[in-house]
Enzyme design. Structure first.
Site, PDB file in Angstrom:
ATOM      1  N   ALA A  30       0.818  -1.211   0.000  1.00  0.00           N
ATOM      2  CA  ALA A  30       0.000   0.000   0.000  1.00  0.00           C
ATOM      3  C   ALA A  30       0.851   1.260   0.000  1.00  0.00           C
ATOM      4  O   ALA A  30       0.585   2.205  -0.756  1.00  0.00           O
ATOM      5  CB  ALA A  30      -0.924  -0.009   1.220  1.00  0.00           C
TER       6      ALA A  30
ATOM      7  N   LYS B 105       9.950  -8.475  -3.627  1.00  0.00           N
ATOM      8  CA  LYS B 105      10.901  -9.585  -3.541  1.00  0.00           C
ATOM      9  C   LYS B 105      10.272 -10.934  -3.864  1.00  0.00           C
ATOM     10  O   LYS B 105      10.970 -11.923  -4.024  1.00  0.00           O
ATOM     11  CB  LYS B 105      11.582  -9.619  -2.185  1.00  0.00           C
ATOM     12  CG  LYS B 105      10.729  -9.897  -0.982  1.00  0.00           C
ATOM     13  CD  LYS B 105      11.666  -9.860   0.204  1.00  0.00           C
ATOM     14  CE  LYS B 105      11.013 -10.116   1.507  1.00  0.00           C
ATOM     15  NZ  LYS B 105      11.973 -10.050   2.620  1.00  0.00           N
TER      16      LYS B 105
ATOM     17  N   THR C 205      -0.228  -5.966   2.612  1.00  0.00           N
ATOM     18  CA  THR C 205      -1.429  -5.229   2.201  1.00  0.00           C
ATOM     19  C   THR C 205      -2.491  -6.159   1.644  1.00  0.00           C
ATOM     20  O   THR C 205      -3.670  -6.082   2.007  1.00  0.00           O
ATOM     21  CB  THR C 205      -1.074  -4.169   1.145  1.00  0.00           C
ATOM     22  OG1 THR C 205      -0.176  -3.215   1.715  1.00  0.00           O
ATOM     23  CG2 THR C 205      -2.333  -3.449   0.668  1.00  0.00           C
TER      24      THR C 205
ATOM     25  N   ALA D 248      -4.606  -7.907   4.310  1.00  0.00           N
ATOM     26  CA  ALA D 248      -5.305  -7.142   5.343  1.00  0.00           C
ATOM     27  C   ALA D 248      -6.812  -7.305   5.175  1.00  0.00           C
ATOM     28  O   ALA D 248      -7.340  -7.125   4.078  1.00  0.00           O
ATOM     29  CB  ALA D 248      -4.916  -5.669   5.259  1.00  0.00           C
TER      30      ALA D 248
ATOM     31  N   GLY E 235      -9.442  -6.173   7.788  1.00  0.00           N
ATOM     32  CA  GLY E 235     -10.353  -5.256   8.473  1.00  0.00           C
ATOM     33  C   GLY E 235     -10.743  -4.022   7.699  1.00  0.00           C
ATOM     34  O   GLY E 235     -11.871  -3.893   7.216  1.00  0.00           O
ATOM     35  N   GLY E 236      -9.827  -3.054   7.532  1.00  0.00           N
ATOM     36  CA  GLY E 236     -10.178  -1.835   6.836  1.00  0.00           C
ATOM     37  C   GLY E 236      -9.235  -0.699   7.164  1.00  0.00           C
ATOM     38  O   GLY E 236      -8.136  -0.907   7.657  1.00  0.00           O
TER      39      GLY E 236
ATOM     40  N   GLU F 158     -13.980  -1.170  15.428  1.00  0.00           N
ATOM     41  CA  GLU F 158     -13.029  -2.164  15.912  1.00  0.00           C
ATOM     42  C   GLU F 158     -12.497  -1.757  17.277  1.00  0.00           C
ATOM     43  O   GLU F 158     -12.805  -0.669  17.787  1.00  0.00           O
ATOM     44  CB  GLU F 158     -11.875  -2.335  14.904  1.00  0.00           C
ATOM     45  CG  GLU F 158     -12.340  -2.936  13.592  1.00  0.00           C
ATOM     46  CD  GLU F 158     -11.218  -3.133  12.583  1.00  0.00           C
ATOM     47  OE1 GLU F 158     -11.472  -3.784  11.554  1.00  0.00           O
ATOM     48  OE2 GLU F 158     -10.105  -2.635  12.827  1.00  0.00           O
TER      49      GLU F 158
ATOM     50  N   HIS G  83      -1.454 -10.182  17.252  1.00  0.00           N
ATOM     51  CA  HIS G  83      -2.896 -10.208  16.989  1.00  0.00           C
ATOM     52  C   HIS G  83      -3.513 -11.310  17.830  1.00  0.00           C
ATOM     53  O   HIS G  83      -3.006 -12.432  17.858  1.00  0.00           O
ATOM     54  CB  HIS G  83      -3.174 -10.454  15.505  1.00  0.00           C
ATOM     55  CG  HIS G  83      -4.578 -10.111  15.118  1.00  0.00           C
ATOM     56  ND1 HIS G  83      -5.657 -10.890  15.479  1.00  0.00           N
ATOM     57  CD2 HIS G  83      -5.083  -9.062  14.427  1.00  0.00           C
ATOM     58  CE1 HIS G  83      -6.758 -10.322  15.027  1.00  0.00           C
ATOM     59  NE2 HIS G  83      -6.441  -9.222  14.381  1.00  0.00           N
TER      60      HIS G  83
ATOM     61  N   ARG H 276      -5.751  -4.549  21.554  1.00  0.00           N
ATOM     62  CA  ARG H 276      -5.228  -5.855  21.171  1.00  0.00           C
ATOM     63  C   ARG H 276      -4.233  -6.434  22.182  1.00  0.00           C
ATOM     64  O   ARG H 276      -4.199  -7.641  22.394  1.00  0.00           O
ATOM     65  CB  ARG H 276      -4.554  -5.759  19.798  1.00  0.00           C
ATOM     66  CG  ARG H 276      -5.542  -5.664  18.663  1.00  0.00           C
ATOM     67  CD  ARG H 276      -4.818  -5.518  17.341  1.00  0.00           C
ATOM     68  NE  ARG H 276      -5.759  -5.535  16.235  1.00  0.00           N
ATOM     69  CZ  ARG H 276      -5.428  -5.317  14.972  1.00  0.00           C
ATOM     70  NH1 ARG H 276      -4.175  -5.050  14.664  1.00  0.00           N
ATOM     71  NH2 ARG H 276      -6.325  -5.358  14.018  1.00  0.00           N
TER      72      ARG H 276
ATOM     73  N   HIS I 180       1.980  -9.851  14.738  1.00  0.00           N
ATOM     74  CA  HIS I 180       1.143  -9.247  13.696  1.00  0.00           C
ATOM     75  C   HIS I 180       1.679  -7.938  13.142  1.00  0.00           C
ATOM     76  O   HIS I 180       1.576  -7.687  11.946  1.00  0.00           O
ATOM     77  CB  HIS I 180      -0.255  -9.021  14.263  1.00  0.00           C
ATOM     78  CG  HIS I 180      -1.241  -8.475  13.280  1.00  0.00           C
ATOM     79  ND1 HIS I 180      -1.569  -9.141  12.114  1.00  0.00           N
ATOM     80  CD2 HIS I 180      -1.978  -7.326  13.282  1.00  0.00           C
ATOM     81  CE1 HIS I 180      -2.467  -8.442  11.438  1.00  0.00           C
ATOM     82  NE2 HIS I 180      -2.718  -7.326  12.115  1.00  0.00           N
TER      83      HIS I 180
ATOM     84  N   ARG J  47      -0.496  -0.205  18.655  1.00  0.00           N
ATOM     85  CA  ARG J  47      -1.203   0.283  17.480  1.00  0.00           C
ATOM     86  C   ARG J  47      -2.699   0.023  17.596  1.00  0.00           C
ATOM     87  O   ARG J  47      -3.127  -1.083  17.892  1.00  0.00           O
ATOM     88  CB  ARG J  47      -0.674  -0.425  16.231  1.00  0.00           C
ATOM     89  CG  ARG J  47      -1.410  -0.031  14.956  1.00  0.00           C
ATOM     90  CD  ARG J  47      -0.884  -0.807  13.778  1.00  0.00           C
ATOM     91  NE  ARG J  47      -1.316  -2.193  13.794  1.00  0.00           N
ATOM     92  CZ  ARG J  47      -2.393  -2.661  13.183  1.00  0.00           C
ATOM     93  NH1 ARG J  47      -3.171  -1.829  12.514  1.00  0.00           N
ATOM     94  NH2 ARG J  47      -2.703  -3.935  13.227  1.00  0.00           N
TER      95      ARG J  47
END
Length: 538
Positions: A16, A36, A44, A47, A49-50, A122, A244, A290, A351, A386
């Site tokens: 992304a 690579k 990306t 992923a 969730g959003g 979330e 996660h 988390r 994660h 995060r």
């Protein structure tokens, strides 16, 4: 025969962040984007969730900022959080313009359908602010950006290219500190090519592969962090590794993440006897941050001697589950688990790397002409933990900011320098690749055991001793044999592992994702952990 390439901008990483930067730059610039593996093998694409953003009239920038600061356990840099959130709406609008098919809102009973796109909630968020494409947001974003990049003749997309190291003026014995490009292994030919560029951008992702169990794809081996460190860049807060809470536990299910959006829509964590346990650990229950959820699961697994716990959304209507979580539903069904009528066995897994290469709001590192964006970086956004769906947002905001800065700096950029070819005259083909495999396995196992969800001084000291021995072995191997993807990744992972361990040993408290039994309390003042390499010239 090795080749020499010249570009205005070299982007190492095709996820992304890297694609956003390449697409934001003007079409007259020659841009190379390296992957690579195949282009879609980064984080990306996987992923689910959003993207968190302030999009609904009921939400505010101040609320998103406050939620992020709370989740970051006092260690977020408030200016970085505000910068990111304030640019969230325009980043989402740009993605929509690129053709990203976000899920639209079909709320019944509202004549205009309400807000145009469906927003979910979330963990840690006080509002519904996660814009998504069902439960495969990353794939939708990646495919849209890749399609746009393929239509741009100035963007060269190169797969099966593994960056070996950055080329800087000090490494060549030239006066100055600039980054001049990189040496890159072409896996198709086995040769190391030379890429010279006016600007080099690290967008290579995080380092979760340093752990035995991870939700990440194979490529997340800390390459950008390790290369930047060797080039003279500082790193920050690498002790904060997010685990996660919910990855599918099944012998054939390698690294399959069960999106947090399930818990956002009411999924409950249960013990084998059906008992909920999260209310005992946090007032928000399953929607706690988390780190809290991961530690709670880890605690219950160790307390009961069980291999996993259950995540249960079967109390929701089957049609709702299939519509909102088609990817999770189909993937679990592949393993004989029907999530509409039975719970999902889950375990925590590494994660996200919250720390990384120090950058400013324009993505600048300590080395001139070297930028870093995405999970490779430490911007100050994530603090000690995060918050869900802020990571993709960071990719877009900082990639667009870095692109603007590169464009502004272009008139002052010096001409491309003629760089020496990679010297492989003193190395031979390896006849002992088993050493790489053994070192790889040992590294990931002791990082999981000693530098995982719960840490102690003794565990960290053991890990530090082992990683130093491994680094010596790897350096000797690297000096004598031709490079391969496995060797390059092992070298980078071992380097980042040492940085994670050293960062963890410097933090004498438990904060956010760093939890140690020897220092269970918070210190009164929150401070970042900043490490500087011997070559740092600041």
């Amino acid at each position: 025969m090795s080749q020499h390439f010249q570009h205005d901008v070299l982007v190492i990483g095709s996820g992304a962040a890297g694609l956003t930067l390449a697409l934001t730059l003007p079409s007259h610039l020659r841009i190379a984007v390296l992957s690579k593996g195949e282009l879609s093998q980064g984080s990306t694409f996987w992923a689910q969730g959003g993207v968190a953003a302030v999009l609904d009239d009921a939400d505010t920038v101040e609320s998103h900022v406050e939620d992020t600061l709370v989740a970051g356990a006092g260690l977020c840099r408030e200016d970085a959080v505000k910068f990111t959130v304030e640019h969230s709406r325009e980043a989402i609008q740009w993605l929509i313009e690129q053709g990203v098919p976000f899920t639209r809102d079909h709320e019944p009973g509202r004549e205009d359908g309400g807000f145009e796109f469906h927003l979910t909630r979330e963990g840690g968020h006080s509002h519904r602010r996660i814009i998504h494409a069902a439960d495969a947001t990353g794939a939708a974003i990646f495919n849209a950006l890749l399609e746009q990049a393929r239509q741009r003749p100035n963007i060269e997309l190169l797969s099966q290219r593994v960056a070996v190291d950055l080329i800087t003026e000090p490494k060549l014995g030239i006066e100055g500190q600039r980054c001049l490009g990189a040496y890159v292994l072409d896996r198709a030919t086995g040769e190391v090519d030379t890429f010279s560029a006016r600007f080099t951008v690290l967008a290579s992702g995080g380092a979760s592969k340093v752990y035995l169990y991870t939700s990440n794809p194979d490529g997340n081996s800390g390459d950008g962090i390790a290369m930047a460190w060797r080039a003279g860049c500082r790193v920050g807060n690498l002790e904060f590794n997010q685990f996660h809470p919910t990855c599918l536990y099944h012998p054939q299910a390698k690294s399959f993440l069960i999106t947090e959006a399930l818990r956002g829509e009411g999924a409950l964590l249960r013990l084998p006897n059906g008992e909920r346990f999260m209310p005992r650990f946090h007032a928000l229950g399953e929607l706690a941050p988390r780190d809290v959820v991961a530690r709670a699961i880890d605690h219950e697994m160790k307390r009961l001697g069980i291999d996993y716990v259950y995540l249960d959304i079967s109390h929701k209507p089957a049609e709702f589950i299939r519509e909102h979580f088609p990817t999770v539903y189909e993937r679990c069904l592949d393993f004989g688990i029907d999530i509409t009528c039975e719970p999902i066995p889950v375990v925590p897994a590494a994660h996200y790397t919250c720390g990384g290469v120090l950058v400013d709001s324009r993505g600048r590192t300590d080395v001139p002409n070297l930028y870093a964006i995405g999970e490779t970086t430490f911007t100050g956004l994530h603090g000690a933990n995060r918050m869900a769906s802020n990571s993709l947002l960071e990719c877009f905001v900082y990639a667009r900011s870095a692109a603007a800065d590169i464009l502004a700096e272009l008139p002052k950029a010096q001409d491309l320098v003629a760089l020496p070819c990679w010297d492989a005259s003193q190395v031979t083909d390896s006849d002992e690749d088993v050493i790489i495999a053994h070192n790889w396995d040992e590294l990931r196992r002791f990082m999981w055991d000693y530098v995982g969800i719960v840490r102690t001084n003794k565990r960290l000291a053991r890990a530090q001793h082992r990683v130093r021995l491994l680094l010596d072995e790897i350096d000797e191997f690297y000096s004598n044999y031709k490079v391969s993807r496995d060797l390059i990744e092992l070298r980078n992972l071992a380097q980042v592992a040492e940085l994670i361990i050293n960062s963890a040993m410097q933090r004498h408290e438990s904060r956010g994702l760093h939890y140690t039994l020897d220092y269970p309390d918070l210190l009164p003042e929150a401070r970042d952990t900043i490490l500087a390499p011997p070559t740092y010239g600041g």
